[in-house]
Design an enzyme around this catalytic site. Structure first.
Site, PDB file in Angstrom:
ATOM      1  N   ARG A 160      -6.944  12.904   0.916  1.00 21.26           N
ATOM      2  CA  ARG A 160      -5.863  13.379   1.799  1.00 21.26           C
ATOM      3  C   ARG A 160      -4.497  12.838   1.394  1.00 21.26           C
ATOM      4  O   ARG A 160      -3.482  13.415   1.722  1.00 21.26           O
ATOM      5  CB  ARG A 160      -6.165  13.036   3.255  1.00 21.26           C
ATOM      6  N   ARG A 189       3.500  18.692   1.761  1.00 19.33           N
ATOM      7  CA  ARG A 189       4.049  19.924   1.181  1.00 19.33           C
ATOM      8  C   ARG A 189       3.359  20.311  -0.121  1.00 19.33           C
ATOM      9  O   ARG A 189       3.827  21.213  -0.803  1.00 19.33           O
ATOM     10  CB  ARG A 189       5.549  19.735   0.901  1.00 19.33           C
ATOM     11  N   GLU A 227      -8.856   0.482  -2.825  1.00 20.67           N
ATOM     12  CA  GLU A 227      -9.714   0.544  -1.638  1.00 20.67           C
ATOM     13  C   GLU A 227     -10.573   1.791  -1.761  1.00 20.67           C
ATOM     14  O   GLU A 227     -10.069   2.872  -2.089  1.00 20.67           O
ATOM     15  CB  GLU A 227      -8.873   0.678  -0.372  1.00 20.67           C
ATOM     16  N   GLY A 285      -2.109  -2.393   9.992  1.00 22.15           N
ATOM     17  CA  GLY A 285      -1.269  -2.344  11.182  1.00 22.15           C
ATOM     18  C   GLY A 285      -0.179  -3.407  11.233  1.00 22.15           C
ATOM     19  O   GLY A 285       0.566  -3.483  12.216  1.00 22.15           O
ATOM     20  N   GLU A 332     -11.234  -9.218   3.234  1.00 22.92           N
ATOM     21  CA  GLU A 332      -9.940  -8.846   3.815  1.00 22.92           C
ATOM     22  C   GLU A 332     -10.180  -8.682   5.308  1.00 22.92           C
ATOM     23  O   GLU A 332     -10.999  -7.851   5.732  1.00 22.92           O
ATOM     24  CB  GLU A 332      -9.402  -7.549   3.194  1.00 22.92           C
ATOM     25  N   THR A 358      -8.396   3.779   8.672  1.00 19.36           N
ATOM     26  CA  THR A 358      -9.621   2.983   8.685  1.00 19.36           C
ATOM     27  C   THR A 358      -9.718   2.229  10.011  1.00 19.36           C
ATOM     28  O   THR A 358      -8.936   1.321  10.270  1.00 19.36           O
ATOM     29  CB  THR A 358      -9.611   1.998   7.492  1.00 19.36           C
ATOM     30  N   HIS A 414       0.976   6.150   1.981  1.00 19.86           N
ATOM     31  CA  HIS A 414       1.719   7.083   2.820  1.00 19.86           C
ATOM     32  C   HIS A 414       2.950   7.681   2.143  1.00 19.86           C
ATOM     33  O   HIS A 414       3.551   8.614   2.674  1.00 19.86           O
ATOM     34  CB  HIS A 414       2.016   6.464   4.186  1.00 19.86           C
ATOM     35  N   HIS A 464      -5.740   3.607  -1.465  1.00 19.84           N
ATOM     36  CA  HIS A 464      -7.059   3.993  -0.953  1.00 19.84           C
ATOM     37  C   HIS A 464      -7.335   5.417  -1.440  1.00 19.84           C
ATOM     38  O   HIS A 464      -6.661   6.358  -1.013  1.00 19.84           O
ATOM     39  CB  HIS A 464      -7.029   3.938   0.585  1.00 19.84           C
ATOM     40  N   ASN A 499       0.853  -1.188   0.000  1.00 19.69           N
ATOM     41  CA  ASN A 499       0.000   0.000   0.000  1.00 19.69           C
ATOM     42  C   ASN A 499       0.895   1.247   0.000  1.00 19.69           C
ATOM     43  O   ASN A 499       1.709   1.425   0.913  1.00 19.69           O
ATOM     44  CB  ASN A 499      -0.890  -0.055   1.250  1.00 19.69           C
ATOM     45  N   ARG A 535      -9.357   8.189  -0.950  1.00 23.64           N
ATOM     46  CA  ARG A 535     -10.325   8.667   0.042  1.00 23.64           C
ATOM     47  C   ARG A 535     -11.155   9.809  -0.505  1.00 23.64           C
ATOM     48  O   ARG A 535     -10.690  10.575  -1.345  1.00 23.64           O
ATOM     49  CB  ARG A 535      -9.590   9.161   1.303  1.00 23.64           C
TER      50      ARG A 535
HETATM   51  N1  PXP Z   1      -5.904  -3.040   4.089  1.00 17.23           N
HETATM   52  C1  PXP Z   1      -6.884  -2.102   4.139  1.00 17.23           C
HETATM   53  C2  PXP Z   1      -8.265  -2.493   3.727  1.00 17.23           C
HETATM   54  C3  PXP Z   1      -6.604  -0.786   4.551  1.00 17.23           C
HETATM   55  O1  PXP Z   1      -7.600   0.135   4.597  1.00 17.23           O
HETATM   56  C4  PXP Z   1      -5.273  -0.438   4.874  1.00 17.23           C
HETATM   57  C5  PXP Z   1      -4.939   0.966   5.245  1.00 17.23           C
HETATM   58  O2  PXP Z   1      -5.231   1.818   4.179  1.00 17.23           O
HETATM   59  C6  PXP Z   1      -4.286  -1.436   4.782  1.00 17.23           C
HETATM   60  C7  PXP Z   1      -4.635  -2.729   4.422  1.00 17.23           C
HETATM   61  C8  PXP Z   1      -2.852  -1.155   5.097  1.00 17.23           C
HETATM   62  O3  PXP Z   1      -2.711  -0.815   6.450  1.00 17.23           O
HETATM   63  P1  PXP Z   1      -1.310  -0.291   7.001  1.00 17.23           P
HETATM   64  O4  PXP Z   1      -0.994   0.977   6.278  1.00 17.23           O
HETATM   65  O5  PXP Z   1      -1.551  -0.114   8.456  1.00 17.23           O
HETATM   66  O6  PXP Z   1      -0.306  -1.381   6.694  1.00 17.23           O
END
Ligand code: PXP
Length: 242
Positions: A50, A19, A71, A193, A152, A102, A11, A44, A8, A46
């Site tokens: 963001r 910035r 997502e 997580g 999931e 989430t 981030h 994701h 994913n 959103r």
């Molecule tokens: N799976 C889903 C459905 C999520 O919403 C997220 C967070 O966007 C993740 C996995 C990944 O989570 P993390 O960034 O905590 O590894």
């Protein structure tokens, strides 16, 4: 059953949006993740945009060589976005603007009919659907009744367990839910997580075919790359004085 890693890259976009700059680009990170062996790229989009932007989805749809997992919230607006960009998998997640991330799984049991319709709508566009749910047998059964291809399992509570007893109890919930979902013929993924300390026991659950991991990988990338990044900057500024 082999296990797949979905990386994913949200981030990476968070860092860029901090910035409102053009870097770091999640598109570049996605390509690097694939070169390193990732089996899937997860983003994701959103409602408040963001981190991931529409532009990221558009370019990633063209450049991702593996699978693109989108997502999104279970809304008609997002169904339109999915129809337009055709990800390889749509993962429906609950979304609240004020949350940091989430926070829980979708409550499928209480919104079965609207979700079933939305899933049918997506399926009619050849879009397979995964439902992000808490590891709870009622939710697993409800997901099956909605005709989801995949569930999931939300690993957040397992990851946040405060002691070994809680951790084992949460792990047992994941094991039971994974078994039940697989028995009903659904594919099973898990995520949220997961990090370098807690991933092993979840990865060992045989019914889980896919893990989606983001924050811990991006966080680690910042630190394992920090030494080199500082050295490169130092070299540049010192060279200009020579
Ligand atoms: N799976 C889903 C459905 C999520 O919403 C997220 C967070 O966007 C993740 C996995 C990944 O989570 P993390 O960034 O905590 O590894």
């Amino acid at each position: 059953m082999p296990i797949r890693l979905g990386v994913n890259v949200d981030h990476v976009a968070t860092l860029r949006q901090a910035r409102r700059s053009t870097y770091p680009d999640p598109v570049t990170a996605a390509a690097m993740a694939e070169l390193a062996g990732a089996h899937q790229i997860t983003i994701h989009l959103r409602e408040d945009r963001r981190h991931i932007q529409d532009r990221d989805l558009r370019i990633l749809r063209e450049t991702v060589q593996t699978q693109l997992n989108l997502e999104m919230a279970a809304t008609q607006d997002m169904v339109k976005v999915a129809y337009e960009h055709k990800p390889d998998m749509v993962t429906l997640v609950p979304e609240r603007r004020e949350e940091v991330t989430t926070e829980g799984g979708l409550d499928v049991s209480s919104q079965r009919e609207p979700l079933r319709k939305l899933i049918k709508n997506l399926k009619d566009g050849d879009l397979p659907v995964s439902l992000f749910i808490d590891p709870d047998l009622d939710q697993v059964r409800a997901a099956h009744k909605c005709d989801a291809h995949q569930v999931e399992l939300h690993t957040g509570r397992y990851c946040e367990a405060r002691n070994e007893r809680e951790r084992q109890a949460e792990l047992a919930r994941l094991v039971d839910s994974a078994k039940a979902a697989a028995k009903l013929g659904m594919r099973v993924a898990a995520g949220h997580g997961l990090n370098y300390d807690n991933v092993a026991d979840v990865a060992a659950i045989p019914e889980i075919e896919e893990l989606n991991i983001g924050h811990s990988i991006v966080a680690r990338a910042v630190l394992v790359g920090f030494d080199r990044a500082v050295r490169e900057m130092l070299e540049l500024i010192q060279r200009s004085r020579r």
